[in-house]
Design a protein around this motif. Sequence first.
Motif, short mmCIF file in Angstrom:
data_model
loop_
_atom_site.label_atom_id
_atom_site.label_comp_id
_atom_site.label_asym_id
_atom_site.label_seq_id
_atom_site.Cartn_x
_atom_site.Cartn_y
_atom_site.Cartn_z
N ALA A 80 -58.88 -17.47 -65.43
CA ALA A 80 -57.44 -17.56 -65.13
C ALA A 80 -56.73 -18.41 -66.19
O ALA A 80 -57.36 -19.07 -67.00
N ALA A 81 -55.41 -18.37 -66.15
CA ALA A 81 -54.61 -19.18 -67.08
C ALA A 81 -54.41 -20.57 -66.50
O ALA A 81 -54.64 -20.79 -65.31
N GLY A 82 -54.00 -21.50 -67.36
CA GLY A 82 -53.67 -22.84 -66.89
C GLY A 82 -54.57 -23.90 -67.49
O GLY A 82 -55.58 -23.59 -68.14
N PRO A 83 -54.22 -25.17 -67.30
CA PRO A 83 -54.99 -26.27 -67.86
C PRO A 83 -56.45 -26.25 -67.38
O PRO A 83 -56.72 -25.93 -66.21
N ALA A 84 -57.36 -26.60 -68.26
CA ALA A 84 -58.78 -26.59 -67.92
C ALA A 84 -59.09 -27.56 -66.78
O ALA A 84 -59.91 -27.25 -65.90
N SER A 85 -58.44 -28.72 -66.78
CA SER A 85 -58.73 -29.71 -65.73
C SER A 85 -58.34 -29.20 -64.35
O SER A 85 -59.04 -29.44 -63.36
N VAL A 86 -57.23 -28.46 -64.28
CA VAL A 86 -56.78 -27.89 -63.00
C VAL A 86 -57.75 -26.83 -62.53
O VAL A 86 -58.15 -26.79 -61.35
N ARG A 87 -58.21 -25.98 -63.46
CA ARG A 87 -59.14 -24.91 -63.08
C ARG A 87 -60.53 -25.46 -62.75
O ARG A 87 -61.21 -24.96 -61.86
N LEU A 88 -60.93 -26.52 -63.46
CA LEU A 88 -62.23 -27.14 -63.16
C LEU A 88 -62.22 -27.72 -61.74
O LEU A 88 -63.17 -27.54 -60.98
N ARG A 89 -61.13 -28.38 -61.39
CA ARG A 89 -61.00 -28.93 -60.03
C ARG A 89 -61.03 -27.81 -59.00
O ARG A 89 -61.74 -27.89 -57.98
N GLN A 90 -60.27 -26.76 -59.25
CA GLN A 90 -60.21 -25.63 -58.32
C GLN A 90 -61.59 -24.97 -58.17
O GLN A 90 -62.01 -24.62 -57.06
N ASN A 96 -67.71 -25.69 -53.43
CA ASN A 96 -68.03 -26.54 -52.28
C ASN A 96 -67.61 -25.88 -50.97
O ASN A 96 -68.38 -25.84 -50.00
N ARG A 97 -66.38 -25.35 -50.95
CA ARG A 97 -65.87 -24.72 -49.72
C ARG A 97 -66.70 -23.51 -49.33
O ARG A 97 -67.08 -23.36 -48.16
N MET A 98 -67.01 -22.65 -50.29
CA MET A 98 -67.76 -21.42 -49.98
C MET A 98 -69.18 -21.75 -49.52
O MET A 98 -69.69 -21.14 -48.58
N ASN A 99 -69.82 -22.71 -50.16
CA ASN A 99 -71.17 -23.08 -49.75
C ASN A 99 -71.17 -23.75 -48.37
O ASN A 99 -72.08 -23.53 -47.57
N THR A 100 -70.13 -24.55 -48.11
CA THR A 100 -70.02 -25.19 -46.80
C THR A 100 -69.83 -24.14 -45.71
O THR A 100 -70.49 -24.18 -44.67
N GLU A 101 -68.91 -23.20 -45.94
CA GLU A 101 -68.64 -22.14 -44.95
C GLU A 101 -69.86 -21.27 -44.70
O GLU A 101 -70.16 -20.91 -43.57
N ARG A 102 -70.58 -20.92 -45.78
CA ARG A 102 -71.69 -19.99 -45.65
C ARG A 102 -72.93 -20.62 -45.02
O ARG A 102 -73.59 -19.99 -44.21
N TYR A 103 -73.24 -21.83 -45.45
CA TYR A 103 -74.56 -22.36 -45.11
C TYR A 103 -74.55 -23.54 -44.16
O TYR A 103 -75.42 -23.66 -43.31
#
Length: 202
Positions: A80-90, A96-103
């Motif tokens: 995606a477009a945008g600052p690397a720090s913003v995308r790294l955080r996202q 984390n969210r997907m692994n928490t929801e799944r497992y």
Amino acid sequence: MTLISEHIETDTREKILVVAERLFRQIGYQKTTVADIAKELRMSPANVYRFFDSKKAIHEGVARTLMGEVEVEAQRIAQAAGPASVRLRQMIKTINRMNTERYVGDSKLHEMVEIAMQEDWGVCVAHMEMIARTIGQVIGQGAASGEFEVADLQLASLCACTAMMRFFHPQMIAQCATKPGPSIDQMIDFVIAGLSPRAKAN
């Protein structure tokens, strides 16, 4: 093999994995048998074994599908477009969210992942390597734009993944949920600060 028969073979494999995942969620991996999966699909166990040579192979296929969904979402953020720090955080928060929801929220799937981790399946190793590469991709983009300062990109991505392990690893997410420690945003701030250019001394 014709294209039609290849499509039927692929379709059948996918149906087996979908049913297996549902049963693993409902009754657990240990209790689910190949006969249970075959019964749900109205086929013989021998027919299931035509597509997967063991229950472990089915399990690996289910794990590969679940992990693949996380990888696809991480790649989408990386591209995606945008600052690397913003995308790294996202990206980190999404993994984390997907692994928490799944497992973590699903005790039966958590059991499945525990077994996968214990047996050190190649599919788990490949997933972790893929996540590290995708994080490295964003760090590399940040380095190219001057947003990050990185001497060794591979080392930087491994350090970032290691720092986030308690937020990535299903067992650690569960074990650390009620234990004291930095929040995920505080840990991401720490990682991003480590990647940011240092102020040059006069």
